[in-house]
Design a protein around this motif. Structure first.
Motif, PDB file in Angstrom:
ATOM      1  N   ALA A  14       5.349   9.907  -1.040  1.00 37.62           N
ATOM      2  CA  ALA A  14       5.629   8.700  -2.176  1.00 37.62           C
ATOM      3  C   ALA A  14       4.662   7.493  -1.366  1.00 37.62           C
ATOM      4  O   ALA A  14       4.627   7.690   0.089  1.00 37.62           O
ATOM      5  N   ALA A  15       4.101   6.813  -2.039  1.00 41.62           N
ATOM      6  CA  ALA A  15       3.281   5.850  -1.278  1.00 41.62           C
ATOM      7  C   ALA A  15       3.272   4.518  -2.234  1.00 41.62           C
ATOM      8  O   ALA A  15       3.096   4.623  -3.441  1.00 41.62           O
ATOM      9  N   GLY A  16       3.664   3.483  -1.542  1.00 44.40           N
ATOM     10  CA  GLY A  16       3.782   2.291  -2.280  1.00 44.40           C
ATOM     11  C   GLY A  16       3.323   1.053  -1.713  1.00 44.40           C
ATOM     12  O   GLY A  16       2.998   1.015  -0.700  1.00 44.40           O
ATOM     13  N   SER A  17       2.590   0.330  -2.644  1.00 42.58           N
ATOM     14  CA  SER A  17       2.039  -1.061  -2.487  1.00 42.58           C
ATOM     15  C   SER A  17       2.496  -2.206  -3.234  1.00 42.58           C
ATOM     16  O   SER A  17       2.760  -1.779  -4.630  1.00 42.58           O
TER      17      SER A  17
ATOM     18  N   ARG B 290      12.222  12.596   8.558  1.00 44.51           N
ATOM     19  CA  ARG B 290      11.337  11.928   7.363  1.00 44.51           C
ATOM     20  C   ARG B 290      11.868  10.699   7.019  1.00 44.51           C
ATOM     21  O   ARG B 290      13.038  10.292   6.636  1.00 44.51           O
ATOM     22  N   ARG B 291      10.925   9.568   6.879  1.00 47.43           N
ATOM     23  CA  ARG B 291      11.095   8.183   6.731  1.00 47.43           C
ATOM     24  C   ARG B 291      10.206   7.725   5.682  1.00 47.43           C
ATOM     25  O   ARG B 291       9.131   8.297   5.353  1.00 47.43           O
ATOM     26  N   TYR B 292      10.462   6.581   5.144  1.00 43.21           N
ATOM     27  CA  TYR B 292       9.603   5.791   4.321  1.00 43.21           C
ATOM     28  C   TYR B 292       9.405   4.430   4.884  1.00 43.21           C
ATOM     29  O   TYR B 292      10.228   3.699   4.997  1.00 43.21           O
TER      30      TYR B 292
ATOM     31  N   VAL C  17      11.475  10.013  -1.193  1.00 45.14           N
ATOM     32  CA  VAL C  17      11.262  10.665   0.190  1.00 45.14           C
ATOM     33  C   VAL C  17      12.290  11.423   0.722  1.00 45.14           C
ATOM     34  O   VAL C  17      12.464  12.386   1.256  1.00 45.14           O
TER      35      VAL C  17
ATOM     36  N   GLU D 187      11.694   5.108  -1.054  1.00 45.95           N
ATOM     37  CA  GLU D 187      12.729   5.516  -0.397  1.00 45.95           C
ATOM     38  C   GLU D 187      13.657   6.857  -0.958  1.00 45.95           C
ATOM     39  O   GLU D 187      13.488   7.895  -0.142  1.00 45.95           O
TER      40      GLU D 187
ATOM     41  N   LEU E 274       0.826  -0.380   3.221  1.00 44.49           N
ATOM     42  CA  LEU E 274       1.113   0.767   2.480  1.00 44.49           C
ATOM     43  C   LEU E 274       2.820   1.094   3.037  1.00 44.49           C
ATOM     44  O   LEU E 274       2.798   1.105   4.195  1.00 44.49           O
ATOM     45  N   ARG E 275       3.432   1.491   2.036  1.00 46.49           N
ATOM     46  CA  ARG E 275       4.603   2.245   2.540  1.00 46.49           C
ATOM     47  C   ARG E 275       4.579   3.808   2.136  1.00 46.49           C
ATOM     48  O   ARG E 275       4.065   3.908   0.966  1.00 46.49           O
ATOM     49  N   GLU E 276       4.885   4.405   3.030  1.00 48.54           N
ATOM     50  CA  GLU E 276       4.622   5.969   2.826  1.00 48.54           C
ATOM     51  C   GLU E 276       5.555   6.979   3.541  1.00 48.54           C
ATOM     52  O   GLU E 276       6.257   6.327   4.431  1.00 48.54           O
ATOM     53  N   ARG E 277       5.323   8.110   2.873  1.00 45.92           N
ATOM     54  CA  ARG E 277       6.417   9.037   3.660  1.00 45.92           C
ATOM     55  C   ARG E 277       5.930   9.405   5.103  1.00 45.92           C
ATOM     56  O   ARG E 277       4.596   9.704   5.184  1.00 45.92           O
TER      57      ARG E 277
END
Lengths: 180, 381
Positions: free
Chosen positions: A35-38, B14-16, A29, A26, B186-189
């Motif tokens: 950013a890419a999280g797993s 813009r968010r995650y 971004v 977070e 997946l978490r992503e922008r």
């Protein structure tokens, strides 16, 4: 930060690994990084080994998974033993020195974060936010102010002060590591 | 009614965000006002999101007793005029097949998000797979068409869910978001837009709801409560919905129209992206999460002096066979990496002409690495 970075935070379920990863994603971004999280997913996230992976870049990320971490945070011996051998050349390896005995002499960035959390802040639950501070301070990949903003969004109001202290504690130590 | 631009009801900017949350937000943005579902890993976060948000936005949420009831509730809700959806994974898709055929034959717009896991059967519930490609197209008996879109990012979990609703409403067919566990979690922008384009189903009062003179036509769709004499049956029916199971020519024309209304519009429906295709000698055909591994591999191959390119399929169904034939001309070979045993590979082979096609398959519950694709490309040189 100018190029792709791979980050792996690993420990045991309940240590706040996933939250730490989400908070750092977070924050990235918020400062206009990609950013890419797993996260590890399934039964192991509920008591066994837990893992949060994060890829950061200044440009759009193609493959979003971590293959060779540039930064490993090991919060348990199992996490250290599993992931330390697979880090990238020149990677920074941080570990909880109360829980991990490192096997490689270059892994010098250890701090007894769990004990610190309990003794300094009276709450072991904020150890993960101390870690966030440590990571931000040691790497310089995040803007500390932005990380604090992201943390404030993740934390319930009544725990905000406690978490601010935890973040500051980690930041100070991390910055010292970053200069080492 | 054509596409209209509306304010995006979810937080813009813009968010995650996680893929599953983005799919739920895409549904809300598209105008979804009914969710009927049964939780299943790795899609459950979509249902959790809808259970929290949908009623506050004037919609209805129902947890059903199983997937058969879930899809049935979605079909029913659609006939009340609501944009309706469910989300599930492979085992749920299997259970839904009978009613998906009913939706196709009754020309009911429904959206199904399938967050694929490693099958067959219960398989590996928490692990990734992409084995439902053929199941969503051929799972119900008889001939019919569906739309299936394959997102490769969290951004597309949002945007392609909106598009699935739009195509479903416009074509009156079941539309799938054919996602995978790795993208769902997946978490992503995400850059969430201020506005979205939505399609609301066409309704002309008095028009027959199940037929047109056009052999590829899409009829007007009334809802219960509009005051029309409306009947919906899964048996062969005339243009007003009356059972009409006698007459081979009539049934033949109906089944052909249901296919042709989709296939005749392939040029408007099918979307793809190309990377480094201009001078490519080896073309990776990939979709979903695997296309990201493929893009990384293609970039590495270029650095190693290999003229590789990526053809990313966004639309899986209807399958863009002309695209494959077109790209096949003048290249040395296709590589098709898939988290199944070659479900799209077979399609590529069918339309590649004399161009060699190599299949790279992996069904171990993990994503295909860029290194595996790069190694296969090197072997093809």
């Amino acid at each position: 930060m100018s190029e792709r970075k791979e980050i792996r935070i690993a420990g045991l379920g309940g240590q706040g690994v996933v939250l730490a990863g989400a908070l750092l994603g977070e924050a990235a971004v918020k400062q206009d990084l990609y950013a890419a999280g797993s996260n590890s997913y399934g039964a192991q996230a509920r008591g066994g080994g837990a893992r949060a992976d994060l890829v950061l870049d200044v440009k759009e990320i193609d493959f979003p998974h971590v293959e060779k971490p540039d930064l490993l945070v090991a919060m348990s011996q199992g996490a250290y033993d599993t992931y330390a051998p697979g880090v990238a050349e020149g990677a920074m390896v941080l570990f909880d020195s109360g829980l991990v005995t490192p096997s490689a002499p270059h892994d010098r960035f250890g701090a007894d974060v769990t004990a610190l959390s309990l003794n300094e802040l009276g709450n072991r639950q904020v150890a993960n936010v101390i870690w966030v501070g440590l990571i931000v301070g040691a790497t310089g990949w995040w803007d500390a102010e932005v990380a604090a903003q992201a943390m404030a969004e993740f934390v319930p109001e009544r725990f905000l002060e406690l978490n601010k202290k935890a973040l500051a504690l980690g930041l100070d130590m991390g910055r010292a590591w970053g200069e080492a | 009614m054509p596409l209209s631009t509306v304010n995006n009801p979810v937080q813009a900017g813009r968010r995650y965000l996680s893929g599953n949350d983005a799919a739920a937000e895409g549904a809300i943005a598209a105008g979804c006002r009914f969710y009927g579902g049964y939780p299943i890993t790795p899609s459950s976060e979509i249902m959790e999101y809808m259970s929290r948000e949908l009623e506050a936005r004037g919609g209805a949420f129902l947890q059903m007793e199983d997937e058969i009831a879930s899809i049935s509730s979605v079909v029913g809700a659609s006939w009340t005029g609501a944009k309706a959806m469910t989300a599930t994974s492979g085992p749920g898709v299997s259970l839904m097949q009978e009613c998906l055929g009913y939706a196709a034959f009754t020309e009911t717009p429904v959206v199904v998000v399938d967050v694929q896991r490693a099958g067959p059967c219960t398989g590996q519930a928490t692990k990734v797979g992409a084995g439902d490609i053929m199941a969503v197209k051929w799972g119900s008996h008889g001939d019919y068409q569906v739309v299936a879109l394959s997102p490769w990012s969290v951004q597309e979990m949002f945007s392609l869910t909106v598009e699935a609703f739009n195509l479903s409403e416009r074509l009156r067919v079941p539309a799938f978001l054919l996602a995978e566990e790795a993208t769902g979690h997946l978490r992503e922008r995400v850059d969430m837009p201020e506005t979205v384009e939505v399609y609301n189903r066409d309704y002309v009062p008095g028009e027959p709801p199940f037929g047109t003179d056009d052999p590829a036509g899409i009829p007007s769709m009334p809802s219960f409560g509009d005051g029309e004499k409306l009947m919906v049956t899964g048996s062969t029916h005339d243009r007003f919905g009356f059972r009409k199971t006698e007459g081979p020519a009539f049934h033949d024309a109906l089944v052909r129209r249901l296919s042709n209304k989709v296939l005749s519009r392939k040029n408007e429906i099918c979307r793809h992206e190309g990377y480094h295709l201009d001078d490519a000698e080896l073309v990776v055909v990939a979709y979903g999460f695997t296309a990201r591994s493929a893009l990384s591999a293609v970039r590495a191959a270029r650095q190693a002096g290999i003229k590789a390119g990526l053809l990313r399929l966004i639309t899986i169904w209807p399958f863009d066979n002309e695209l494959i034939s077109r790209v096949a001309g003048g290249i040395k070979g296709f590589l098709v990496p898939e988290m199944n045993l070659g479900q799209v590979d077979g399609l590529v082979r069918a339309y590649a002409g004399s161009t060699p096609v190599r299949s790279l398959t992996q069904v171990n519950g993990s994503t295909i690495s860029p290194a595996s694709i790069l190694a296969a490309l090197k072997e093809m040189c």
